[in-house]
Design a protein around this motif. Structure first.
Motif, PDB file in Angstrom:
ATOM      1  N   MET A   1      10.297 -14.110  -2.463  1.00  0.00           N
ATOM      2  CA  MET A   1      10.402 -15.482  -1.945  1.00  0.00           C
ATOM      3  C   MET A   1      11.668 -16.140  -2.467  1.00  0.00           C
ATOM      4  SD  MET A   1       7.898 -18.755  -2.550  1.00  0.00           S
ATOM      5  CE  MET A   1       6.609 -18.061  -1.511  1.00  0.00           C
ATOM      6  N   GLN A   2      12.392 -16.807  -1.573  1.00  0.00           N
ATOM      7  CA  GLN A   2      13.606 -17.512  -1.957  1.00  0.00           C
ATOM      8  C   GLN A   2      13.246 -18.896  -2.507  1.00  0.00           C
ATOM      9  OE1 GLN A   2      16.650 -16.150  -1.861  1.00  0.00           O
ATOM     10  NE2 GLN A   2      17.528 -17.971  -2.802  1.00  0.00           N
ATOM     11  N   ILE A   3      13.567 -19.117  -3.770  1.00  0.00           N
ATOM     12  CA  ILE A   3      13.277 -20.398  -4.405  1.00  0.00           C
ATOM     13  C   ILE A   3      14.536 -21.257  -4.352  1.00  0.00           C
ATOM     14  CG2 ILE A   3      12.513 -21.541  -6.521  1.00  0.00           C
ATOM     15  CD1 ILE A   3      11.274 -18.857  -7.354  1.00  0.00           C
ATOM     16  N   PRO A   4      14.479 -22.450  -3.783  1.00  0.00           N
ATOM     17  CA  PRO A   4      15.668 -23.312  -3.719  1.00  0.00           C
ATOM     18  C   PRO A   4      16.262 -23.549  -5.099  1.00  0.00           C
ATOM     19  CG  PRO A   4      13.891 -24.192  -2.355  1.00  0.00           C
ATOM     20  CD  PRO A   4      13.301 -23.060  -3.137  1.00  0.00           C
ATOM     21  N   ASN A   5      17.574 -23.624  -5.167  1.00  0.00           N
ATOM     22  CA  ASN A   5      18.260 -23.774  -6.453  1.00  0.00           C
ATOM     23  C   ASN A   5      17.805 -25.009  -7.219  1.00  0.00           C
ATOM     24  OD1 ASN A   5      19.758 -21.411  -6.283  1.00  0.00           O
ATOM     25  ND2 ASN A   5      21.437 -22.400  -5.199  1.00  0.00           N
ATOM     26  N   LEU A   6      17.575 -26.122  -6.509  1.00  0.00           N
ATOM     27  CA  LEU A   6      17.146 -27.342  -7.186  1.00  0.00           C
ATOM     28  C   LEU A   6      15.800 -27.133  -7.887  1.00  0.00           C
ATOM     29  CD1 LEU A   6      18.092 -30.153  -4.622  1.00  0.00           C
ATOM     30  CD2 LEU A   6      19.086 -29.783  -6.893  1.00  0.00           C
ATOM     31  N   ILE A   7      14.904 -26.400  -7.219  1.00  0.00           N
ATOM     32  CA  ILE A   7      13.601 -26.110  -7.818  1.00  0.00           C
ATOM     33  C   ILE A   7      13.759 -25.151  -8.996  1.00  0.00           C
ATOM     34  CG2 ILE A   7      11.322 -25.111  -7.424  1.00  0.00           C
ATOM     35  CD1 ILE A   7      11.735 -27.737  -5.962  1.00  0.00           C
ATOM     36  N   ARG A   8      14.562 -24.129  -8.812  1.00  0.00           N
ATOM     37  CA  ARG A   8      14.778 -23.136  -9.879  1.00  0.00           C
ATOM     38  C   ARG A   8      15.365 -23.810 -11.125  1.00  0.00           C
ATOM     39  NH1 ARG A   8      15.014 -17.742  -9.368  1.00  0.00           N
ATOM     40  NH2 ARG A   8      15.258 -17.921  -7.100  1.00  0.00           N
ATOM     41  N   ALA A  79       7.929 -25.925   3.410  1.00  0.00           N
ATOM     42  CA  ALA A  79       8.196 -26.128   4.835  1.00  0.00           C
ATOM     43  C   ALA A  79       9.200 -27.256   5.054  1.00  0.00           C
ATOM     44  CB  ALA A  79       6.899 -26.433   5.583  1.00  0.00           C
ATOM     45  N   LEU A  80       9.350 -28.114   4.040  1.00  0.00           N
ATOM     46  CA  LEU A  80      10.301 -29.224   4.101  1.00  0.00           C
ATOM     47  C   LEU A  80      11.591 -28.896   3.351  1.00  0.00           C
ATOM     48  CD1 LEU A  80       7.844 -32.197   3.465  1.00  0.00           C
ATOM     49  CD2 LEU A  80       8.640 -31.296   5.654  1.00  0.00           C
ATOM     50  N   GLY A  81      11.728 -27.637   2.946  1.00  0.00           N
ATOM     51  CA  GLY A  81      12.954 -27.238   2.276  1.00  0.00           C
ATOM     52  C   GLY A  81      12.842 -27.121   0.774  1.00  0.00           C
ATOM     53  N   GLY A  82      11.677 -27.446   0.216  1.00  0.00           N
ATOM     54  CA  GLY A  82      11.494 -27.307  -1.228  1.00  0.00           C
ATOM     55  C   GLY A  82      12.197 -28.392  -2.006  1.00  0.00           C
ATOM     56  N   GLY A  83      13.520 -28.263  -2.161  1.00  0.00           N
ATOM     57  CA  GLY A  83      14.288 -29.228  -2.934  1.00  0.00           C
ATOM     58  C   GLY A  83      14.290 -30.607  -2.324  1.00  0.00           C
ATOM     59  N   ALA A  84      14.172 -30.674  -0.988  1.00  0.00           N
ATOM     60  CA  ALA A  84      14.170 -31.960  -0.293  1.00  0.00           C
ATOM     61  C   ALA A  84      12.760 -32.523  -0.136  1.00  0.00           C
ATOM     62  CB  ALA A  84      14.815 -31.812   1.083  1.00  0.00           C
ATOM     63  N   SER A  85      11.769 -31.725  -0.465  1.00  0.00           N
ATOM     64  CA  SER A  85      10.379 -32.165  -0.311  1.00  0.00           C
ATOM     65  C   SER A  85      10.014 -33.178  -1.378  1.00  0.00           C
ATOM     66  CB  SER A  85       9.447 -30.955  -0.433  1.00  0.00           C
ATOM     67  OG  SER A  85       8.096 -31.356  -0.659  1.00  0.00           O
ATOM     68  N   PRO A  86       9.146 -34.121  -1.064  1.00  0.00           N
ATOM     69  CA  PRO A  86       8.564 -34.944  -2.127  1.00  0.00           C
ATOM     70  C   PRO A  86       7.813 -34.054  -3.115  1.00  0.00           C
ATOM     71  CG  PRO A  86       8.112 -35.905   0.027  1.00  0.00           C
ATOM     72  CD  PRO A  86       8.685 -34.542   0.271  1.00  0.00           C
ATOM     73  N   VAL A  87       7.647 -34.533  -4.325  1.00  0.00           N
ATOM     74  CA  VAL A  87       6.860 -33.815  -5.327  1.00  0.00           C
ATOM     75  C   VAL A  87       5.464 -34.426  -5.335  1.00  0.00           C
ATOM     76  CG1 VAL A  87       6.647 -33.152  -7.745  1.00  0.00           C
ATOM     77  CG2 VAL A  87       8.915 -33.372  -6.702  1.00  0.00           C
TER      78      VAL A  87
END
Length: 239
Positions: A1-8, A79-87
Protein backbone atom coordinates in the motif's frame (compact mmCIF):
# COMPACT_ATOMS: atom_id res chain seq x y z
CA UNK A 1 0.00 0.00 0.00
CA UNK A 2 1.25 3.46 -0.92
CA UNK A 3 1.26 5.67 2.17
CA UNK A 4 1.16 9.43 1.41
CA UNK A 5 4.34 11.23 2.43
CA UNK A 6 2.49 13.59 4.78
CA UNK A 7 1.05 10.60 6.65
CA UNK A 8 4.38 8.76 6.69
CA UNK A 9 6.21 11.83 8.06
CA UNK A 10 3.53 12.34 10.73
CA UNK A 11 3.89 8.73 11.92
CA UNK A 12 7.68 8.98 12.05
CA UNK A 13 7.50 11.98 14.39
CA UNK A 14 5.53 9.90 16.93
CA UNK A 15 4.19 12.88 18.90
CA UNK A 16 3.21 11.71 22.39
CA UNK A 17 1.91 13.73 25.35
CA UNK A 18 0.90 12.97 28.94
CA UNK A 19 -2.79 12.62 28.14
CA UNK A 20 -4.05 9.05 27.66
CA UNK A 21 -6.69 10.29 25.18
CA UNK A 22 -4.10 11.52 22.65
CA UNK A 23 -2.04 9.38 20.23
CA UNK A 24 0.32 7.04 22.02
CA UNK A 25 0.76 4.02 19.71
CA UNK A 26 2.00 4.49 16.14
CA UNK A 27 2.70 1.95 13.37
CA UNK A 28 6.27 0.72 13.27
CA UNK A 29 8.16 1.13 10.00
CA UNK A 30 6.86 -1.47 7.56
CA UNK A 31 3.99 -2.49 9.86
CA UNK A 32 1.25 -0.14 8.62
CA UNK A 33 -0.94 -3.01 7.38
CA UNK A 34 -0.57 -4.92 10.66
CA UNK A 35 -1.70 -1.77 12.46
CA UNK A 36 -5.06 -2.07 10.68
CA UNK A 37 -5.86 -5.43 12.31
CA UNK A 38 -9.03 -5.25 14.37
CA UNK A 39 -10.25 -2.26 12.36
CA UNK A 40 -10.09 -2.74 8.57
CA UNK A 41 -8.46 -6.18 8.63
CA UNK A 42 -8.94 -9.44 10.47
CA UNK A 43 -5.38 -10.40 9.63
CA UNK A 44 -2.66 -8.89 7.48
CA UNK A 45 -1.45 -12.36 6.50
CA UNK A 46 -4.78 -13.56 5.13
CA UNK A 47 -5.98 -10.18 3.90
CA UNK A 48 -9.44 -10.93 5.30
CA UNK A 49 -11.32 -7.69 5.85
CA UNK A 50 -13.59 -6.48 8.63
CA UNK A 51 -14.46 -3.35 6.67
CA UNK A 52 -17.96 -2.77 5.37
CA UNK A 53 -19.21 0.49 3.91
CA UNK A 54 -22.60 0.11 5.61
CA UNK A 55 -23.51 2.86 8.13
CA UNK A 56 -21.78 2.41 11.48
CA UNK A 57 -19.20 0.00 10.07
CA UNK A 58 -15.50 0.58 9.44
CA UNK A 59 -15.09 1.81 5.86
CA UNK A 60 -12.67 0.10 3.49
CA UNK A 61 -10.81 3.36 2.79
CA UNK A 62 -10.26 4.29 6.46
CA UNK A 63 -6.67 3.77 7.62
CA UNK A 64 -5.56 3.94 11.28
CA UNK A 65 -2.53 6.21 11.75
CA UNK A 66 -2.36 6.13 15.58
CA UNK A 67 -4.14 4.83 18.68
CA UNK A 68 -4.45 6.44 22.08
CA UNK A 69 -3.72 4.79 25.42
CA UNK A 70 -7.24 3.33 25.44
CA UNK A 71 -6.74 1.78 21.96
CA UNK A 72 -9.19 4.23 20.37
CA UNK A 73 -8.14 4.89 16.75
CA UNK A 74 -7.19 8.07 14.92
CA UNK A 75 -7.64 7.58 11.19
CA UNK A 76 -7.81 9.18 7.75
CA UNK A 77 -9.73 8.36 4.59
CA UNK A 78 -7.37 7.24 1.81
CA UNK A 79 -10.23 7.69 -0.67
CA UNK A 80 -9.73 11.43 -0.10
CA UNK A 81 -6.00 11.23 -0.66
CA UNK A 82 -4.87 10.46 2.88
CA UNK A 83 -2.82 13.60 3.48
CA UNK A 84 -5.69 15.83 2.37
CA UNK A 85 -8.29 13.90 4.36
CA UNK A 86 -9.60 15.21 7.66
CA UNK A 87 -8.30 13.31 10.68
CA UNK A 88 -10.96 11.39 12.56
CA UNK A 89 -11.25 9.78 15.98
CA UNK A 90 -13.68 7.10 17.16
CA UNK A 91 -14.38 5.31 20.44
CA UNK A 92 -13.94 1.56 20.13
CA UNK A 93 -16.33 -0.84 21.85
CA UNK A 94 -19.33 1.42 21.27
CA UNK A 95 -21.13 -1.08 19.02
CA UNK A 96 -20.64 1.02 15.89
CA UNK A 97 -17.98 3.35 14.51
CA UNK A 98 -18.98 7.00 14.83
CA UNK A 99 -16.17 9.20 13.45
CA UNK A 100 -15.45 12.54 15.12
CA UNK A 101 -13.40 14.98 13.05
CA UNK A 102 -10.44 16.20 15.12
CA UNK A 103 -8.54 18.15 12.44
CA UNK A 104 -9.08 19.40 8.90
CA UNK A 105 -5.97 17.55 7.69
CA UNK A 106 -2.84 15.81 8.95
CA UNK A 107 -0.78 19.02 8.99
CA UNK A 108 -3.29 20.73 11.27
CA UNK A 109 -3.48 17.64 13.48
CA UNK A 110 0.29 17.63 13.87
CA UNK A 111 0.20 21.30 14.88
CA UNK A 112 -2.48 20.60 17.51
CA UNK A 113 -0.62 17.60 18.96
CA UNK A 114 2.68 19.51 19.11
CA UNK A 115 1.03 22.38 20.98
CA UNK A 116 -0.80 20.05 23.39
CA UNK A 117 2.37 18.07 24.09
CA UNK A 118 4.03 21.29 25.25
CA UNK A 119 1.36 21.89 27.90
CA UNK A 120 1.83 20.68 31.45
CA UNK A 121 -1.31 19.20 32.96
CA UNK A 122 -3.26 20.27 34.84
CA UNK A 123 -3.86 23.53 33.03
CA UNK A 124 -6.76 25.91 32.51
CA UNK A 125 -9.32 25.77 29.73
CA UNK A 126 -7.97 29.13 28.58
CA UNK A 127 -4.70 27.43 27.63
CA UNK A 128 -6.46 24.74 25.57
CA UNK A 129 -9.27 26.75 23.98
CA UNK A 130 -7.09 28.49 21.33
CA UNK A 131 -5.77 25.11 20.15
CA UNK A 132 -9.01 23.17 19.80
CA UNK A 133 -12.77 23.40 19.34
CA UNK A 134 -14.32 22.86 22.76
CA UNK A 135 -17.69 22.23 21.11
CA UNK A 136 -16.15 19.06 19.71
CA UNK A 137 -16.98 15.94 21.77
CA UNK A 138 -13.40 14.66 21.71
CA UNK A 139 -11.79 17.96 22.66
CA UNK A 140 -14.32 18.57 25.45
CA UNK A 141 -13.24 15.30 27.07
CA UNK A 142 -9.60 16.20 26.45
CA UNK A 143 -10.02 19.60 28.09
CA UNK A 144 -11.61 17.98 31.15
CA UNK A 145 -8.65 15.63 31.44
CA UNK A 146 -6.10 18.45 31.20
CA UNK A 147 -8.00 20.60 33.69
CA UNK A 148 -8.17 18.06 36.54
CA UNK A 149 -6.93 19.21 39.90
CA UNK A 150 -3.37 18.52 41.01
CA UNK A 151 -4.49 16.31 43.87
CA UNK A 152 -6.51 14.05 41.61
CA UNK A 153 -3.49 13.46 39.39
CA UNK A 154 -0.89 13.24 42.12
CA UNK A 155 -2.56 10.62 44.29
CA UNK A 156 -5.22 8.73 42.36
CA UNK A 157 -7.22 6.23 44.39
CA UNK A 158 -7.26 3.33 41.99
CA UNK A 159 -9.21 0.11 42.17
CA UNK A 160 -7.64 -2.93 40.52
CA UNK A 161 -9.40 -5.65 38.55
CA UNK A 162 -8.73 -8.91 36.77
CA UNK A 163 -10.90 -9.69 33.73
CA UNK A 164 -11.46 -13.31 32.62
CA UNK A 165 -13.22 -14.56 29.49
CA UNK A 166 -15.31 -17.73 29.61
CA UNK A 167 -15.82 -18.21 25.85
CA UNK A 168 -15.03 -16.55 22.50
CA UNK A 169 -18.51 -15.29 21.71
CA UNK A 170 -20.50 -15.77 18.51
CA UNK A 171 -17.82 -14.34 16.20
CA UNK A 172 -14.67 -16.13 17.31
CA UNK A 173 -12.50 -14.51 14.64
CA UNK A 174 -13.23 -10.97 15.81
CA UNK A 175 -12.64 -12.00 19.41
CA UNK A 176 -9.32 -13.62 18.54
CA UNK A 177 -8.24 -10.48 16.67
CA UNK A 178 -9.00 -8.47 19.79
CA UNK A 179 -7.11 -10.93 22.01
CA UNK A 180 -4.10 -10.93 19.69
CA UNK A 181 -3.88 -7.17 20.11
CA UNK A 182 -4.27 -7.36 23.90
CA UNK A 183 -1.55 -10.00 24.32
CA UNK A 184 0.62 -8.64 21.50
CA UNK A 185 1.07 -12.19 20.21
CA UNK A 186 3.45 -12.69 17.31
CA UNK A 187 0.97 -14.81 15.38
CA UNK A 188 -2.73 -15.52 15.13
CA UNK A 189 -1.94 -19.19 15.79
CA UNK A 190 -0.36 -18.30 19.13
CA UNK A 191 -3.53 -16.47 20.15
CA UNK A 192 -5.69 -19.44 19.13
CA UNK A 193 -3.52 -21.74 21.25
CA UNK A 194 -3.77 -19.35 24.19
CA UNK A 195 -7.56 -19.26 23.86
CA UNK A 196 -7.80 -23.04 24.23
CA UNK A 197 -7.40 -22.62 27.99
CA UNK A 198 -10.60 -21.07 29.28
CA UNK A 199 -11.35 -19.25 31.48
CA UNK A 200 -8.52 -16.96 30.33
CA UNK A 201 -7.30 -13.87 32.17
CA UNK A 202 -7.11 -11.05 29.62
CA UNK A 203 -6.38 -8.12 31.90
CA UNK A 204 -4.93 -7.18 35.28
CA UNK A 205 -4.83 -3.48 36.15
CA UNK A 206 -6.67 -0.34 37.13
CA UNK A 207 -10.43 -0.05 36.82
CA UNK A 208 -10.22 2.79 34.28
CA UNK A 209 -8.44 0.50 31.81
CA UNK A 210 -10.48 -2.59 32.68
CA UNK A 211 -13.78 -0.94 31.75
CA UNK A 212 -13.04 -0.38 28.01
CA UNK A 213 -11.98 -4.03 27.74
CA UNK A 214 -15.23 -5.13 29.34
CA UNK A 215 -17.22 -2.89 26.97
CA UNK A 216 -15.40 -4.42 24.00
CA UNK A 217 -15.96 -7.98 25.22
CA UNK A 218 -19.65 -7.22 25.74
CA UNK A 219 -19.91 -5.80 22.20
CA UNK A 220 -18.38 -9.05 20.89
CA UNK A 221 -20.89 -11.13 22.84
CA UNK A 222 -18.14 -12.72 24.93
CA UNK A 223 -19.02 -14.10 28.37
CA UNK A 224 -16.65 -12.71 30.98
CA UNK A 225 -16.34 -11.78 34.61
CA UNK A 226 -14.30 -9.13 36.39
CA UNK A 227 -12.99 -9.49 39.93
CA UNK A 228 -11.56 -6.74 42.10
CA UNK A 229 -8.05 -7.53 43.33
CA UNK A 230 -5.65 -5.90 45.77
CA UNK A 231 -2.56 -3.99 44.73
CA UNK A 232 -0.44 -6.82 46.17
CA UNK A 233 -2.25 -9.32 43.94
CA UNK A 234 -1.67 -7.05 40.94
CA UNK A 235 2.07 -6.91 41.62
CA UNK A 236 2.21 -10.67 42.11
CA UNK A 237 0.45 -11.33 38.80
CA UNK A 238 2.66 -8.98 36.87
CA UNK A 239 5.67 -10.53 38.53
Amino acid sequence: MQIPNLIRNFIRKRIVSECILLPFFYPEEGEFESFQEGYRLVSRKTGEELADDAPGQWRKSWQVIARNGMDDPFFVDFALGGGASPVYFAYHGAGSWEPIKVADDIVKFEEILTALAALEAPCSLEAIAPLTDLNNEFYRELADDYARENEARAEPEHKYFSVFIKDLGADKVKTLVFLKKIFDDESFAATKDRAQNLPLCVFNGIEELALPIQYKLASLGVKFHAREITFSELIARHG
